[in-house]
Write an enzyme that holds these catalytic residues in place. Structure first.
Site, PDB file in Angstrom:
ATOM      1  N   GLY A 186      47.366  38.822  45.787  1.00 48.40           N
ATOM      2  CA  GLY A 186      46.618  39.746  44.945  1.00 48.40           C
ATOM      3  C   GLY A 186      45.323  39.111  44.467  1.00 48.40           C
ATOM      4  O   GLY A 186      45.301  37.922  44.144  1.00 48.40           O
TER       5      GLY A 186
ATOM      6  N   ALA B  72      32.739  27.062  43.469  1.00 45.89           N
ATOM      7  CA  ALA B  72      32.891  25.667  43.060  1.00 45.89           C
ATOM      8  C   ALA B  72      33.370  24.802  44.217  1.00 45.89           C
ATOM      9  O   ALA B  72      32.847  23.705  44.444  1.00 45.89           O
ATOM     10  CB  ALA B  72      33.868  25.583  41.882  1.00 45.89           C
TER      11      ALA B  72
ATOM     12  N   ARG C 209      30.374  24.425  46.772  1.00 45.73           N
ATOM     13  CA  ARG C 209      29.267  23.565  46.337  1.00 45.73           C
ATOM     14  C   ARG C 209      29.717  22.124  46.159  1.00 45.73           C
ATOM     15  O   ARG C 209      28.999  21.194  46.496  1.00 45.73           O
ATOM     16  CB  ARG C 209      28.666  24.122  45.051  1.00 45.73           C
ATOM     17  CG  ARG C 209      27.982  25.469  45.314  1.00 45.73           C
ATOM     18  CD  ARG C 209      26.879  25.727  44.347  1.00 45.73           C
ATOM     19  NE  ARG C 209      26.073  26.852  44.813  1.00 45.73           N
ATOM     20  CZ  ARG C 209      25.231  27.544  44.056  1.00 45.73           C
ATOM     21  NH1 ARG C 209      25.075  27.200  42.794  1.00 45.73           N
ATOM     22  NH2 ARG C 209      24.531  28.531  44.561  1.00 45.73           N
TER      23      ARG C 209
ATOM     24  N   ARG D  86      47.703  40.664  53.089  1.00 45.66           N
ATOM     25  CA  ARG D  86      49.035  40.176  53.431  1.00 45.66           C
ATOM     26  C   ARG D  86      49.027  39.850  54.930  1.00 45.66           C
ATOM     27  O   ARG D  86      48.366  40.509  55.710  1.00 45.66           O
ATOM     28  CB  ARG D  86      50.088  41.253  53.162  1.00 45.66           C
ATOM     29  CG  ARG D  86      50.186  41.616  51.718  1.00 45.66           C
ATOM     30  CD  ARG D  86      51.596  41.388  51.174  1.00 45.66           C
ATOM     31  NE  ARG D  86      51.552  41.367  49.703  1.00 45.66           N
ATOM     32  CZ  ARG D  86      51.262  42.437  48.956  1.00 45.66           C
ATOM     33  NH1 ARG D  86      50.998  43.590  49.516  1.00 45.66           N
ATOM     34  NH2 ARG D  86      51.252  42.341  47.651  1.00 45.66           N
TER      35      ARG D  86
ATOM     36  N   ASP E  93      52.013  32.314  44.109  1.00 46.79           N
ATOM     37  CA  ASP E  93      53.029  31.453  44.698  1.00 46.79           C
ATOM     38  C   ASP E  93      53.329  31.775  46.172  1.00 46.79           C
ATOM     39  O   ASP E  93      53.652  30.888  46.944  1.00 46.79           O
ATOM     40  CB  ASP E  93      54.292  31.355  43.843  1.00 46.79           C
ATOM     41  CG  ASP E  93      55.044  32.642  43.740  1.00 46.79           C
ATOM     42  OD1 ASP E  93      56.062  32.668  43.072  1.00 46.79           O
ATOM     43  OD2 ASP E  93      54.575  33.639  44.339  1.00 46.79           O
TER      44      ASP E  93
ATOM     45  N   THR F 226      45.942  33.821  40.050  1.00 47.15           N
ATOM     46  CA  THR F 226      46.798  34.994  39.805  1.00 47.15           C
ATOM     47  C   THR F 226      46.653  35.401  38.350  1.00 47.15           C
ATOM     48  O   THR F 226      46.564  34.552  37.465  1.00 47.15           O
ATOM     49  CB  THR F 226      48.278  34.687  40.093  1.00 47.15           C
ATOM     50  OG1 THR F 226      49.072  35.731  39.499  1.00 47.15           O
ATOM     51  CG2 THR F 226      48.736  33.373  39.508  1.00 47.15           C
ATOM     52  N   ILE F 227      46.637  36.699  38.102  1.00 46.69           N
ATOM     53  CA  ILE F 227      46.530  37.144  36.717  1.00 46.69           C
ATOM     54  C   ILE F 227      47.841  36.961  35.955  1.00 46.69           C
ATOM     55  O   ILE F 227      47.865  37.084  34.741  1.00 46.69           O
ATOM     56  CB  ILE F 227      46.099  38.629  36.629  1.00 46.69           C
ATOM     57  CG1 ILE F 227      47.146  39.565  37.233  1.00 46.69           C
ATOM     58  CG2 ILE F 227      44.746  38.852  37.276  1.00 46.69           C
ATOM     59  CD1 ILE F 227      46.931  41.028  36.859  1.00 46.69           C
ATOM     60  N   ASP F 228      48.936  36.684  36.665  1.00 48.54           N
ATOM     61  CA  ASP F 228      50.248  36.706  36.028  1.00 48.54           C
ATOM     62  C   ASP F 228      50.582  35.429  35.259  1.00 48.54           C
ATOM     63  O   ASP F 228      51.521  35.416  34.466  1.00 48.54           O
ATOM     64  CB  ASP F 228      51.337  36.947  37.092  1.00 48.54           C
ATOM     65  CG  ASP F 228      51.130  38.245  37.834  1.00 48.54           C
ATOM     66  OD1 ASP F 228      50.648  39.201  37.210  1.00 48.54           O
ATOM     67  OD2 ASP F 228      51.427  38.308  39.036  1.00 48.54           O
TER      68      ASP F 228
ATOM     69  N   ASP G 132      52.030  32.825  36.228  1.00 51.65           N
ATOM     70  CA  ASP G 132      53.433  32.485  36.438  1.00 51.65           C
ATOM     71  C   ASP G 132      53.637  31.285  37.352  1.00 51.65           C
ATOM     72  O   ASP G 132      54.671  31.168  38.000  1.00 51.65           O
ATOM     73  CB  ASP G 132      54.195  33.705  36.986  1.00 51.65           C
ATOM     74  CG  ASP G 132      53.632  34.189  38.312  1.00 51.65           C
ATOM     75  OD1 ASP G 132      52.561  33.686  38.725  1.00 51.65           O
ATOM     76  OD2 ASP G 132      54.251  35.061  38.934  1.00 51.65           O
TER      77      ASP G 132
ATOM     78  N   MET H  35      50.834  44.441  33.676  1.00 50.29           N
ATOM     79  CA  MET H  35      51.328  43.679  34.819  1.00 50.29           C
ATOM     80  C   MET H  35      52.003  42.383  34.370  1.00 50.29           C
ATOM     81  O   MET H  35      52.053  42.076  33.183  1.00 50.29           O
ATOM     82  CB  MET H  35      50.176  43.386  35.775  1.00 50.29           C
ATOM     83  CG  MET H  35      49.740  44.631  36.548  1.00 50.29           C
ATOM     84  SD  MET H  35      48.474  44.237  37.780  1.00 50.29           S
ATOM     85  CE  MET H  35      48.506  45.738  38.778  1.00 50.29           C
TER      86      MET H  35
ATOM     87  N   ARG I  34      54.532  40.693  36.905  1.00 49.27           N
ATOM     88  CA  ARG I  34      55.425  40.262  37.984  1.00 49.27           C
ATOM     89  C   ARG I  34      56.578  39.399  37.487  1.00 49.27           C
ATOM     90  O   ARG I  34      56.683  38.225  37.797  1.00 49.27           O
ATOM     91  CB  ARG I  34      54.620  39.475  39.012  1.00 49.27           C
ATOM     92  CG  ARG I  34      54.662  40.056  40.415  1.00 49.27           C
ATOM     93  CD  ARG I  34      54.029  39.099  41.395  1.00 49.27           C
ATOM     94  NE  ARG I  34      54.302  37.730  41.039  1.00 49.27           N
ATOM     95  CZ  ARG I  34      54.887  36.844  41.831  1.00 49.27           C
ATOM     96  NH1 ARG I  34      55.223  37.181  43.041  1.00 49.27           N
ATOM     97  NH2 ARG I  34      55.091  35.619  41.436  1.00 49.27           N
TER      98      ARG I  34
ATOM     99  N   ALA J 277      49.703  44.821  18.511  1.00 54.57           N
ATOM    100  CA  ALA J 277      50.773  45.769  18.836  1.00 54.57           C
ATOM    101  C   ALA J 277      52.018  45.430  18.016  1.00 54.57           C
ATOM    102  O   ALA J 277      52.135  44.332  17.468  1.00 54.57           O
ATOM    103  CB  ALA J 277      51.093  45.720  20.328  1.00 54.57           C
ATOM    104  N   GLU J 278      52.920  46.397  17.943  1.00 55.03           N
ATOM    105  CA  GLU J 278      54.088  46.208  17.114  1.00 55.03           C
ATOM    106  C   GLU J 278      55.194  45.440  17.828  1.00 55.03           C
ATOM    107  O   GLU J 278      56.034  44.820  17.184  1.00 55.03           O
ATOM    108  CB  GLU J 278      54.617  47.577  16.653  1.00 55.03           C
ATOM    109  CG  GLU J 278      53.927  48.071  15.402  1.00 55.03           C
ATOM    110  CD  GLU J 278      52.451  48.374  15.594  1.00 55.03           C
ATOM    111  OE1 GLU J 278      52.078  48.766  16.712  1.00 55.03           O
ATOM    112  OE2 GLU J 278      51.657  48.193  14.657  1.00 55.03           O
TER     113      GLU J 278
ATOM    114  N   GLN K 204      43.709  46.129  35.838  1.00 53.19           N
ATOM    115  CA  GLN K 204      43.961  44.798  35.287  1.00 53.19           C
ATOM    116  C   GLN K 204      43.579  43.661  36.242  1.00 53.19           C
ATOM    117  O   GLN K 204      43.452  42.514  35.819  1.00 53.19           O
ATOM    118  CB  GLN K 204      45.448  44.644  34.943  1.00 53.19           C
ATOM    119  CG  GLN K 204      45.926  45.582  33.862  1.00 53.19           C
ATOM    120  CD  GLN K 204      47.440  45.598  33.743  1.00 53.19           C
ATOM    121  OE1 GLN K 204      48.041  44.729  33.141  1.00 53.19           O
ATOM    122  NE2 GLN K 204      48.070  46.596  34.347  1.00 53.19           N
TER     123      GLN K 204
END
Lengths: 326, 326, 326, 326
Positions: free
Chosen positions: D14, D25, D28, D75, D106, D129-131, D133, D173, D175, D190-191, D258
């Site tokens: 993703g 980076a 260069r 993929r 991963d 990865t945004i997760d 994890d 999100m 995962r 948030a609550e 996201q």
């Protein structure tokens, strides 16, 4: 001293995004733990004028996302005198305030330290400043937001720099600390940063002109930390105009907009964590410490240590900027 | 002149957000209508140096959201001379460019007008400037984005102004037109705008101090259009410091960041509409007109009319600002 | 009816960014003109429950930049009955409210129209809805902000669509009006918009598949207006999955985030202008009209006309989208 | 294996904001250190199809601010087979690629690990990865941006939640990791957060209904991590509708937006640092490690450790959220 039943909270010094998130966290965590909370307005001035109001959980609803500080902030000369602090202490006694939470930079913590020394008042500090120049904490409330504000501005300026093929000197805040300038330069893909920590002025400009602003690059951005040591963006622009008249040079001084705005996720989270930690610290019997975050863990930093020590800048970052500006 | 088979496109003058959306629209609409498109780099300079490249639909993919101009822009003294325009014309002939689309402000349109006068070249202008100072169109490409950029900055500055209870003079762009300052003031809830259209300097400051910055309001923001007529934000700050020393005055000069950034929906839409309209105009046989939008309809404005006339500012807006700053 | 001395103000229906700017403008303009102002909470419900509070100029300080509505909003079944409106009218009499300013969409204006018909109450409406579906005004309070929110989201989704070479169906709001979908598609550079005004479903998808999502383009975004007529994004995604299994299809339903957020400059300005105009209208003796803006001028639109007529969508925009998606 | 002269770089899995900053980076830093760089398109697929192009410093100009990945991602089933990796290895030999830098999550690191095991190819991974994890690093490229995107969305949704006094379940999100949900909840005020790490579903909803959504609070927001373990936002909304019909419940599924957007300062800085570190690691002779950042220091994490271990969530954060939602 007996049990703490009521805390006072104030913000002092320059405002920083996330101060409201910290006020919310301190207030709610205190109430959650059975304490009464009193909001003190306009920094230490409120302790002298008595502008104080009890805070309930509703008083801090819907403020986490707001820049600035709902408690307002002000400079207070009177509090710098023993007589002023005497009045402040009397106000606290009258209001039944047993302990003080102070959110601000090193001037604010110095005030708290003096009050705590002279009177038996437990004080806890929260590092609230965009400059990230407090020792003993990896980050300060407001720094991440200011960094992103600088980034937004430099991203915009780059549009013009690229379209017109110009050399821009962009002046950012930092109060004798180069964190905003150096990290802002890396984040925005700027060609160089001129920061007070490395005050070899000649080298920084020469190196940049020789290496950074090469023939293959038609536009360039240099971030300059505002500081007497660097001399500011205007100073460098003048030098380039004189010494390298072939460049089309422009200056942008970002100024006060760096202090405001919706706080980022990072600043809201650390403000929330530090606010909760400040009440926990008080209840553990801590006093005269600043709450810091080191290696993502809450730490207690004695006021004297937080204020007195210079926070070093990471040399690795300078190398990163250097390699990537080719 | 025969049928138009190939158009040239260039951006000139100060860059404005939405120029890329216009380049995309002109290119795709031209190709859609069977024309060839050539991108000319660095404004009129590219017509002299020959820095020209054929554009396909892919060349303008994924640029609608970018600030600045992928064609770059530059000042070109040589094009201001008859000799320069002679070379430009020859370049166009060599490249097979039958018509020219120019995106820029009034300087750019003046260049197009001269070229069209001296040589038999159909030219169409698109109003690309953040200043909104072209006559015959309600809005220019880049104006709405700049207005929102100013708004973001003033919203941030207000956080500090409110927290510290200060009076801020914020200087915005506009090049002798007060659209950005006046509308920016209304949008940001500022207390006043000082604009060149109403050059009764004394009145504007006096009125503001007497009415706008009242005792019940502890902070205040005044937007000042940068202009020799107004004197700029610094000038007013100095005056207030001298005449009303009780105020805590600050200045913020927004500068170049007003020119950049992702264009707003409005700017992308008008740029797209104008771009499509410019090709339609050419194919209808129009020449030497600027594409404008009046009352949400595409209009053709002769170059001389667009350049020569001063665009009036709406008095209603001044009243709105006045009533709402109580 | 005698002179108007006190106005009531309420927001009703779905919230829209800029409602607070309108509340501020109505309140301040009323006070500026010597009227008393009462804020009515939770829409028409507040007229039944009596949740009403006098507003001073300070009550609307620092709200111009906030999304949502400080007066809150709610559905109110009771007000839809003659008995409910009877109570509402009695509340107004008890509170001394002589006239009503209602900010909302067509349901809200319908309520105002009924109240005005049955009782001698001057009502002025302000068009507050992100859907832009009120007749007689070029734009509604909240529409420009929602359009830019959609744009931000689609710009983000495009990053993924491009990186993964996917086909995205993005569903946006609009309540049977295609303004957000069509203009959002043009602004974001989407390949197509499926809108309820052109309910030839087959054509819209076929045309897009045949023309828009060509072999030379590896990613594609289609905006779909949520509506029973279109069937929504999911419906089209399913169809493509079945009929064109070679595409990697994704759906994103933007949902409620389209209603919130800091209002744009445009929305704050029109909200301010309309708010001022509503008081002026009342003082001129106008009643039972919606304030609109046509050709950048304030206009008065009779409630019945604003509600009953369908606002047409500009065919030119469809052509613009079509030409630019090649 | 001999000296490394040419590296290949690819992005896989993703997309995540900051991947382009990392590509810049790596490119260069490699060139700075005398290496040749080849960009491999569409992840591992490019190693099979041979879609590879040499990168110079200019190829990565002006990309630091862009979301997505200019190298695209995909993929690739074929690479999961020994035969596929055989082809990939042969492609690398043919192209003269001596080492591979892989940016991804991963799954991507698993691919690199297999290639490195079977053939003598030095591989370095960057956590993209945004997760958040991946084990062994405090943060991953894209996580901070996604967190702020969630925050922007929830801030907008809160405008509506507050105006209408509703209960919102917002699905984010992650995962099977709760970092985005938990930190997003703290940051947005948030609550509650419902996260897979604490899969005592009943408790989490009960506790929230009993404590979080009290009578004194009229609106409420709960963040739900998308995950089979939690069941998602829709599941909880249904439960509340059934069990507590008095609440006005809404669901918002943030979805793909996201993943995109301009990376934040934090993500650009860590991507830059990790990119530089990956080249340094290669030149030091490291292989088959992921570059991580722990306690703000670059660390090398063996692939197996990064992939296999579950990253624990900090209990302190759960307490912070709990105390502040009163």
């Amino acid at each position: 001293m007996g049990t703490i039943k009521c805390i006072g909270i104030l913000t002092s010094g320059g405002d920083a995004p996330g101060m409201n998130a910290a006020i919310r966290a301190v207030t709610r965590s205190a109430i959650y733990n059975g304490l009464k909370v009193k909001g003190i307005y306009r920094g230490y001035k409120g302790l002298i004028t008595g502008e104080i109001k009890e805070f309930k959980t509703e008083n801090v609803s819907n403020i986490i996302q707001l820049g600035g500080t709902i408690l307002k902030t002000a400079r207070c000369q009177e509090f710098k005198t023993p007589e002023g602090r005497q009045i402040a202490y009397e106000t606290m006694q009258k209001e039944g305030i047993d302990a003080l939470i102070v959110i601000g930079g090193d001037g604010s913590l110095t005030g708290a330290r003096l009050l705590a020394q002279e009177y038996d008042v437990p004080c806890i500090g929260l590092p609230g400043t965009i400059d990230n120049d407090l020792f003993g904490t990896d980050t300060t409330i407001g720094y991440d937001t200011a960094l992103n504000t600088i980034l937004d501005a430099v991203d915009k300026i780059r549009d013009t720099a690229t379209s017109h093929e110009r050399l821009f000197f962009v002046e950012v805040m930092g109060r004798d600390a180069g964190f905003l300038a150096l990290n802002g330069a890396i984040a925005s893909g700027a060609e160089a940063a001129i920061i007070p920590e490395f005050n070899t002025e000649v080298d920084q400009l020469e190196e940049f002109i020789n290496n950074g602003f090469r023939k293959s690059k038609n536009s360039s951005i240099v971030l300059v930390a505002e500081s007497e040591i660097t001399g500011g963006a205007m100073h460098y622009a003048e030098r380039v105009k004189n010494e390298f008249p072939q460049y089309d040079v422009r200056v942008s001084i970002l100024g006060h907009l760096q202090r405001g705005g919706r706080p980022t996720a990072h600043d809201r989270i650390i403000a929330s964590r530090m606010g909760v930690a400040s009440i926990e610290a008080l209840m553990e019997g801590q006093r005269n410490v600043m709450i810091g975050i080191e290696n993502d863990q809450i730490v207690y930093v004695p006021f004297t240590k937080a204020i007195k020590n210079d926070k070093p800048i990471d040399r690795e970052l300078v190398n990163v900027l250097h390699e990537l500006s080719i």
